[in-house]
Scaffold this motif. Structure first.
Motif, PDB file in Angstrom:
ATOM      1  N   GLN A 224      11.774  21.873  43.968  1.00 10.01           N
ATOM      2  CA  GLN A 224      11.039  20.655  44.563  1.00 10.01           C
ATOM      3  C   GLN A 224      11.807  19.226  44.115  1.00 10.01           C
ATOM      4  O   GLN A 224      11.788  18.266  44.801  1.00 10.01           O
ATOM      5  N   LEU A 225      12.135  19.164  42.730  1.00 13.07           N
ATOM      6  CA  LEU A 225      12.628  18.038  42.057  1.00 13.07           C
ATOM      7  C   LEU A 225      13.704  17.787  42.863  1.00 13.07           C
ATOM      8  O   LEU A 225      14.197  16.593  43.341  1.00 13.07           O
ATOM      9  N   GLU A 226      14.645  18.685  43.191  1.00 16.31           N
ATOM     10  CA  GLU A 226      15.827  18.349  43.997  1.00 16.31           C
ATOM     11  C   GLU A 226      15.495  17.868  45.408  1.00 16.31           C
ATOM     12  O   GLU A 226      16.264  16.753  45.517  1.00 16.31           O
ATOM     13  N   GLY A 227      14.549  18.228  45.820  1.00 15.66           N
ATOM     14  CA  GLY A 227      14.179  17.505  47.328  1.00 15.66           C
ATOM     15  C   GLY A 227      13.730  16.330  47.176  1.00 15.66           C
ATOM     16  O   GLY A 227      14.116  15.301  47.902  1.00 15.66           O
ATOM     17  N   TYR A 228      12.868  15.886  46.054  1.00 17.31           N
ATOM     18  CA  TYR A 228      12.588  14.575  45.804  1.00 17.31           C
ATOM     19  C   TYR A 228      13.858  13.764  45.490  1.00 17.31           C
ATOM     20  O   TYR A 228      13.773  12.446  45.978  1.00 17.31           O
ATOM     21  N   PHE A 229      14.677  14.142  44.700  1.00 17.75           N
ATOM     22  CA  PHE A 229      15.663  13.404  44.232  1.00 17.75           C
ATOM     23  C   PHE A 229      16.473  13.036  45.621  1.00 17.75           C
ATOM     24  O   PHE A 229      17.061  12.116  45.616  1.00 17.75           O
ATOM     25  N   ALA A 230      16.557  13.898  46.325  1.00 23.28           N
ATOM     26  CA  ALA A 230      17.538  13.565  47.559  1.00 23.28           C
ATOM     27  C   ALA A 230      16.798  12.646  48.369  1.00 23.28           C
ATOM     28  O   ALA A 230      17.537  11.731  48.999  1.00 23.28           O
ATOM     29  N   ARG A 231      15.560  12.629  48.531  1.00 23.29           N
ATOM     30  CA  ARG A 231      14.717  11.418  49.159  1.00 23.29           C
ATOM     31  C   ARG A 231      14.846  10.139  48.374  1.00 23.29           C
ATOM     32  O   ARG A 231      15.032   9.056  48.936  1.00 23.29           O
ATOM     33  N   LEU A 232      15.051  10.211  46.996  1.00 22.50           N
ATOM     34  CA  LEU A 232      15.302   9.251  46.214  1.00 22.50           C
ATOM     35  C   LEU A 232      16.599   8.502  46.519  1.00 22.50           C
ATOM     36  O   LEU A 232      16.684   7.342  46.632  1.00 22.50           O
ATOM     37  N   ASP A 233      17.427   9.437  46.549  1.00 20.97           N
ATOM     38  CA  ASP A 233      18.889   9.042  47.032  1.00 20.97           C
ATOM     39  C   ASP A 233      18.840   8.300  48.227  1.00 20.97           C
ATOM     40  O   ASP A 233      19.405   7.003  48.477  1.00 20.97           O
ATOM     41  N   ALA A 234      18.182   8.655  49.141  1.00 20.84           N
ATOM     42  CA  ALA A 234      18.310   8.159  50.788  1.00 20.84           C
ATOM     43  C   ALA A 234      17.664   6.845  50.626  1.00 20.84           C
ATOM     44  O   ALA A 234      18.150   5.511  51.208  1.00 20.84           O
ATOM     45  N   ILE A 235      16.491   6.558  49.913  1.00 17.25           N
ATOM     46  CA  ILE A 235      15.796   5.340  49.657  1.00 17.25           C
ATOM     47  C   ILE A 235      16.643   4.385  49.205  1.00 17.25           C
ATOM     48  O   ILE A 235      16.540   3.316  49.319  1.00 17.25           O
TER      49      ILE A 235
END
Ligand code: ADP
Ligand code: MG
Length: 856
Positions: A758-769
Motif C-alpha cells: 500500500q505504501l508503494e502505491g501511496y509513494f507513487a501518488r506522492l511522486d506524481a504530485i
C-alpha cells in the motif's frame, strides 16, 4: 572522502553500543503536533537517528582526529619548539630576501599579486607553498598603507596562525598587524576568513586599520556588528575577510538555523578563523553558552491578541481541520487575514516567526482543545484532562506555548514561559571551523587545555625586543586589611616620585575596597568601572602617564596597550600591582603583561594574604595549621618559609579544578552538540529542498515500520495486538489507503507486506504530485515547523535531564554516561516524532491537492 567514511564507522560503532544498552520501553506522554498520545520507544529496533540524516555531525573526538590527520596537532616540547622556531626563522629569511624586489613593484603590480596567488592555488599549490611570497606582499602593502613594517617576529606569528595554532605574543607586540598576514593568505582560498575580536570597538578599529591593507591588495573586507540587518550581515559574510565579535558570529549561526527561507541565512560554510585574545574567548568566556530565548515579554499580549483574532476564524474558509489526522493549518485566505490584521507582508518571513508560532498555537488551542473535554478551568488554571481516564492531570502542562494559548483563549492569567529557542557553547561554535587559530599574550600555562579541547598548540613567539620588566616576588600578609594597607603604602611611595601605577583587581567590588585605602592616603586615582568599552579603553590607555594611579579589573580595556608618557621610562616605567592571585597564572600574567611592552622598563608586584579567596576555597585546612606557627612583622607581613610555594601550589589546585569543570561541561555538551549538528543538517537539507521526497519517504517508511514492530511486538500474543490502533495510526500518514484488511492478520510479516504494498502505491501518488515544482515548494515550511517544534521541546527535555543528572550522582552509574544514554534515548524518541509529523504534514498536503484535482 576517506575521513568522512572513517567518521561514519567511528560513529556507528559508538552508537551501536549505545543502542543495545537501551532496552526499556517507556511510555511517555507527549504532545505531538495537534494531539496528545503516548509514545513508546524502543530504540534498539531503530537505526540511530544520528546516522539517518546523512549527518556530518562530529563529536569533538572526531574533530580532533581530523585535525590530527591534517597534521595540525603535533605536541611540541622543549627541543622541538626550538627546532620549529628555526624553520620559522628560515622562512623569515626568505621573506626578507624578497623585500628588495617587492619594494620596487608599483601599487598596481603589488595588487596584481593577489590574482597571481589565487591562480597558483587553483593550479594545485597549497597556501603554505605560497606563504613566503604572500607574507612579503602583505608586509610591503602594510608599509604603504599604514606605515608599519611587520617585525620579523610578527611574521613568525603569522606563520603560526596559518597553521591553525595559537601564537603567544605579549601585549604590545602588535598582534593586530600579525593577523593581517594569515587572514590574507587564507582569504586567497576564497572561502572567507573570520577575524574574531573581544568587542565591537576593536572589531571596528581593526577592520579600519588592517582592512585597509587587504583592500589595497584587492580583497573585500566586512564588519559584522550586532545591530545590522540581515542584508548588511550577508554582505559582511560574503567579504573575503570578516571582522566581528565571537558571540555575534555564534548567534548568526543559531539564527541561520532558525530560518524558514534559505535566503534569510547570512553565513557561508566555515573555513578559517583567527581569534584574538584567544584565551579569554575560548577559556574564560566559554563558560556561558550562547542562548537565543523566546521573549516572555511579548508573549502575554501577543497570546491574547492572537486568541482574539483566531476566534473570528471559520473552518474551511480560514483554516482546514482534518479530524482523521487531527491536524490543522491555515488556508491562504487565513494567512492573508493574519497578514492584514498584523500589518505585515509575509507571515513566513523569519522576523515573523514568533508571530507565526503564536497564531498557529492559538488556532490549535481554539479548535483542538475543547473546554470540559480536553481540559477544565479551575481556580483560574487550565487543567488537562486525560482522555482515557477522564481525570485531570495534575501538574501537567502543554509545552511550547500551547498551554498559554489555551489560557489566553479562556482569558486567564498566563503562566510564565521563557523558552530556549537555540543554544550553543562558544567551544562548539568554534569547533565548526575546519581551521582555527588564535593569538594572545597568555596561553602557555593552559596549553594542555588548548590541545585537549581545541587541538591547537601554543607557540611562544620571541618578543621583538627583550622584556626587561622586573617581576618582584610576592608579598604575603596575614590579613586582607594588612595587605591593602601595604598596597596603599607602596602606591604612595611610587606616586611621590611620579611613577605611574596600575592596580589590577579581580572585581569591581575589590576595586572599590582598594579605593577606600587609597583615599586614606590622600591619593588621587582613577577607578575603571566605566560603563562603556570606549571610556574604559580611553582611561586605560592613559595609565602610563606620569603620576597616574589607575585601579582596574583585569578584564578592563582588554586589547589596548599602555604606552608610557614622557619621562616615565626614566622613572622605571609602569608599575603593576596585583592585589591577589587570580584563578590561574594565566590571568596573573595578563596583568603583568600590561607593563614592559616592546622593551619598555617596568615592574610587577603581587600582594597576597592568607585570607584571600583562593586560600579560603582551596587551602583552608592548611592555613589553619599554618596559623599555629605563624611569624609576622609589625605590618602583618608573613615571615614563614616557602609561602610563595604554598600560593603556587594552591593556585595549581584551583587551575586544575577550573579545568575539570570546563572539561566536564564540554563532555556534557558534546551529547547535545551531536544532536544539534544532526538536526541542523536535517533542517538545512529541508530548507534547501535537497532530495526532499526521498527524505519524506524514508521518514514515513521508518515510522510505519516502527509502528508495526511496536504493535505486533513479540512480547504480546497476536490475539492482543491492537491492530485497530495500528490501522488508525498508519492511516494518518498514508492518506487514501485502505488498511482494514490487516485487522484480521495474525502474522507480522504478512501485515508488513500488505502495508508495504500500500505504501508503494501511496509513494507513487506522492511522486506524481511532487512533480509539480510549485507543489513541492509548499512542503519545506510545514516540515520545518514540525522539526522545529519537536527540536525545541527536546531542548527543554535535555535541559531537565541535565538538571537531574547532578542530583543523581549518588547512583552507581557515572552521571556523564547516564546523561549520554538517556539523552540519546530522548533524541531517538524525538526523531521518531519528527518522522511521524513529516508523514502527517505530507498526508495533509497530499489529501488537499488530490481533492483539488478531483474537483477540477
Ligand atoms: P597587541 O594586540 O599585541 O597588544 P597591538 O596590535 O594593539 O598589540 O599593537 C600595539 C601597538 O604597536 C600599536 O600602536 C601598533 O600600531 C604598534 N605596532 C604594531 N606593529 C608594529 C610595527 N611592525 N611597527 C610599528 N608599530 C607597530
Ligand atoms: Mg591586541
Amino acid at each position: 572522502m576517506i575521513f568522512t567514511t572513517l567518521h561514519k564507522i567511528v560513529k556507528v560503532n559508538f552508537f551501536y553500543m549505545t543502542i543495545h544498552r537501551i532496552k526499556t520501553i517507556r511510555p511517555t506522554l507527549s504532545i505531538i503536533s495537534e494531539t496528545i498520545y503516548p509514545i513508546y520507544t524502543d530504540s534498539s529496533c531503530a537505526e540511530s537517528p544520528y546516522n539517518k540524516c546523512y549527518t556530518n555531525a562530529r563529536n569533538w573526538n572526531e574533530w580532533r582526529g581530523e585535525r590530527k590527520m591534517l597534521g595540525y596537532f603535533k605536541k611540541l616540547t622543549g627541543d622541538k619548539q626550538t627546532k620549529k622556531l628555526n624553520t620559522y626563522y628560515n622562512k623569515v629569511k626568505q621573506i626578507n630576501a624578497l623585500e628588495p624586489q617587492i619594494e620596487k613593484l608599483t601599487d598596481e603590480q603589488l595588487k596584481a599579486k593577489t590574482s597571481y596567488f589565487k591562480e597558483q592555488l587553483e593550479n594545485g599549490k597549497s597556501v603554505l607553498d605560497i606563504q613566503v611570497e604572500a607574507f612579503a606582499v602583505v608586509r610591503e602593502a602594510a608599509k604603504r598603507v599604514v606605515g608599519m613594517r611587520h617585525f620579523d617576529v610578527q611574521l613568525i606569528g603569522g606563520m603560526v596562525l596559518s597553521e591553525g595554532n595559537i601564537a603567544e605574543m605579549p601585549t604590545g607586540e602588535g598582534k593586530t598587524l600579525v593577523a593581517s598576514l594569515s587572514s590574507y593568505l587564507r582569504a586567497l582560498e576564497g572561502k572567507g576568513v573570520h577575524v574574531i575580536t573581544v568587542n565591537d570597538y576593536l572589531a571596528t578599529r581593526d577592520r579600519e586599520l588592517i582592512g585597509g591593507i587587504h583592500e589595497f591588495l584587492g580583497l573585500t573586507v566586512g564588519l559584522n556588528l550586532p545591530m545590522m540587518d540581515p542584508n548588511e550581515k550577508k554582505a559582511a559574510y560574503q567579504a573575503d575577510i570578516t571582522y566581528g565579535v565571537g558571540t555575534e558570529f555564534g548567534f548568526d549561526h543559531l539564527r541561520d538555523h532558525m530560518a524558514y527561507d534559505p535566503n534569510q541565512r547570512v553565513q557561508r560554510p566555515y573555513h578559517y578563523a583567527i581569534i584574538d585574545e584567544a584565551d579569554s574567548v575560548l577559556v574564560d568566556e566559554a563558560k556561558t553558552p550562547l542562548i537565543i530565548a523566546g521573549k516572555t515579554g511579548v508573549s502575554n499580549e501577543l497570546s491574547y491578541l492572537c486568541a482574539r483574532v483566531i476566534k473570528t476564524f471559520k473552518e474551511d474558509e480560514d483554516f482546514l481541520f482534518d479530524p482523521e489526522t487531527k491536524s490543522t493549518n491555515f488556508t491562504d485566505e487565513g494567512i492573508a487575514k493574519i497578514e492584514r490584521g498584523f500589518a505585515i507582508e509575509n507571515l513566513y518571513d523569519l522576523e515573523h516567526q514568533t508571530l507565526y508560532h503564536y497564531v498557529i498555537q492559538a488556532l490549535r488551542a481554539h479548535i483542538m482543545f475543547k473546554r470540559d473535554v480536553d481540559y477544565i478551568v479551575k481556580e483560574g488554571k487550565v487543567l488537562l484532562v486525560d482522555a482515557f481516564t477522564g481525570r485531570t492531570m495534575e501538574g501537567r502542562s502543554l509545552s511550547n506555548g500551547l498551554h498559554q494559548a489555551i489560557e489566553a483563549k479562556e482569558g486567564l492569567e498566563l503562566t510564565e514561559e521563557n523558552k530556549t529557542q537555540a543554544s550553543i557553547t562558544i567551544q562548539n561554535y568554534f569547533r565548526l571551523y575546519p581551521t582555527l587559530s588564535g593569538m594572545t599574550g597568555t596561553a602557555k600555562t593552559e596549553e594542555k587545555e588548548f590541545q585537549e579541547i581545541y587541538s591547537m598548540n601554543v607557540i611562544q613567539i620571541p618578543t621583538n625586543r627583550p622584556v626587561i620588566r622586573k617581576d618582584l616576588p610576592d608579598q604575603v600578609f596575614d590579613t586582607i586589611d594588612n595587605k591593602y594597607k601595604a598596597v596603599a603604602r607602596r602606591v604612595k611611595e611610587l606616586h611621590e616620585k611620579g611613577q605611574p601605577v596600575l592596580i589590577g583587581t579581580t572585581s569591581i567590588l575589590q576595586s572599590e575596597e582598594i579605593a577606600d585605602y587609597l583615599r586614606k592616603e590622600n591619593l588621587q586615582f582613577e577607578v575603571l568601572n566605566a560603563k562603556t568599552v570606549e571610556q574604559e579603553i580611553q582611561l586605560i590607555s592613559l595609565a602610563g602617564q606620569k603620576g597616574r594611579i589607575t585601579v582596574a579589573t583585569n578584564m578592563a580595556g582588554r586589547g589596548t596597550d599602555i604606552m608610557l608618557g614622557e619621562g616615565v621610562a626614566e622613572l622605571g616605567g609602569l608599575y603593576v600591582v596585583g592585589t591577589e592571585r587570580n584563578e590561574s597564572r594565566r590571568i596573573d600574567n595578563q596583568l603583568k603583561g600590561r607593563s614592559g611592552r616592546q622593551g619598555d622598563p617596568g615592574t610587577s608586584e603581587f600582594f597576597l594574604s592568607l585570607e584571600d579567596d583562593l586560600i579560603r576555597r582551596f587551602a583552608s585546612e592548611e592555613v589553619e595549621k599554618l596559623k599555629k606557627k605563624l611569624k609576622t612583622d609589625s605590618d602583618g607581613r608573613v615571615l614563614n618559609d616557602k609561602m610563595i610555594e604554598f600560593f603556587d601550589r594552591t593556585q595549581r589546585i584551583c587551575e586544575g579544578s577550573g579545568y575539570s569543570i570546563r572539561e566536564y561541561n564540554i563532555k556534557l555538551d558534546d551529547v547535545l552538540n551531536l544532536q544539534r549538528s544532526t538536526v541542523y543538517e536535517l533542517r538545512t537539507r529541508i530548507l534547501e529542498g535537497r532530495e526532499l521526497v526521498p527524505l519524506i519517504k524514508t521518514s514515513v517508511e521508518s515510522y510505519v515500520k516502527n509502528e508495526i514492530e511496536y504493535i505486533t511486538s513479540e512480547e504480546i500474543i497476536p490475539e492482543n495486538w491492537e491492530l485497530g490502533l495500528l490501522v488508525q495510526n498508519l492511516s494518518s500518514v498514508m492518506p487514501g489507503t485502505d488498511l482494514s484488511v490487516i485487522t484480521d492478520m495474525m502474522d507480522r510479516n504478512k501485515i508488513n507486506d500488505t502495508v508495504m504494498a500500500q505504501l508503494e502505491g501511496y509513494f507513487a501518488r506522492l511522486d506524481a504530485i511532487t512533480e509539480n515544482p510549485q507543489v513541492l515548494s509548499a512542503f519545506p515550511r510545514y516540515i520545518l515547523s514540525a522539526v522545529d517544534h519537536h527540536w525545541l521541546a527536546h531542548l527543554e527535555a535535555m535541559e531537565r535531564l541535565k538538571e537531574g543528572i547532578g542530583l543523581r550522582s549518588y547512583s552507581q552509574e557515572d552521571p556523564m554516561r547516564q546523561y549520554g544514554r538517556e539523552g540519546y534515548a530522548l533524541f531517538t524518541e524525538m526523531y521518531h516524532k519528527i518522522e511521524k509529523e513529516i508523514g502527517i504534514q505530507t498526508a495533509a498536503i497530499v489529501r488537499s491537492i488530490e481533492s483539488q484535482i478531483g474537483r477540477e
